[in-house]
Design an enzyme around this catalytic site. Structure first.
Site: not given
Ligand code: IMP
Ligand code: MG
Length: 185
Positions: A135, A107-109, A163, A44-45
């Site tokens: 990030k 974030d992690t990707g 969120d 939803r972000g």
């Molecule tokens: P990834 O798969 O680790 O890249 O994370 C992506 C998802 O994690 C994003 O679409 C967010 O929903 C959530 N996320 C990562 N970091 C944050 C943060 O600092 N605040 C809020 N949501 C985050």
């Molecule tokens: Mg989220």
């Protein structure tokens, strides 16, 4: 579990966000001659960012077709569970079309990597990634966004669609979350 926390420190205010969204729309418009531009948002972000982005594109005379997919990797915490799963797919026909994937934060990707693979499996001709936030400190996957709104440090952020445990998506700016017990899980 939702921890006691504060949202006091604004990292990016409304005016800076609006200016950046206009610039991103200009770049995306320049790089995407196709009409309409096919956009898939990750829920939803991405919903607030995407709503502003497509209207900025429209103001430049560019049309978009918009669909969404819901991906989950988080529980209520601030750390990804490590596994991404598809909660709800999209219905747009992406076969042979170039797609712009819009997400809130890289974030992690893992989420973006999952979404890109999914789109390519569904026949997309190419996938470009537009992330409101990047990030890079926490990246575990070799993936980069083609368009980034802002690069943020390794802190947990909320607002403008992002969120914490479902809260603060409705904040107009992007802010840092501080936890009262100051222990990160
Ligand atoms: P990834 O798969 O680790 O890249 O994370 C992506 C998802 O994690 C994003 O679409 C967010 O929903 C959530 N996320 C990562 N970091 C944050 C943060 O600092 N605040 C809020 N949501 C985050
Ligand atoms: Mg989220």
């Amino acid at each position: 579990m939702i921890r006691e926390h504060h949202v006091r420190k604004v990292l990016v205010g409304e005016r800076r966000i609006a200016a950046r969204v206009r610039k991103l729309a200009a770049e995306i418009s320049r790089d995407h001659p196709e009409d309409p531009i096919v956009i898939i948002g990750i829920l939803r972000g991405s919903f607030v960012f995407l709503a502003d982005l497509v209207r900025a594109l429209r103001r430049r005379g560019r049309r978009a077709v918009i669909d969404f997919m819901t991906l989950r990797s988080y529980g209520a915490g601030t750390r990804s569970s490590g596994r991404v799963r598809l909660a709800k797919g999209f219905s747009a026909d992406v076969r042979g079309r170039r797609v712009l994937l819009v997400d809130d934060i890289l974030d992690t990707g893992r989420t973006a990597e999952f979404a890109r693979r999914y789109l390519l499996r569904r026949g997309a001709a190419g996938v470009r990634i537009c992330a409101l936030l990047d990030k890079p400190a926490r990246r575990t996957r070799r993936i980069a966004a083609d368009y980034v709104g802002f690069t943020v440090p390794d802190v947990f952020v909320v607002g403008y669609g992002l969120d914490y445990a479902g809260f603060h998506r409705d904040l107009s700016s992007i802010a840092e979350v501080t936890f009262t017990d100051s222990i990160r899980d």
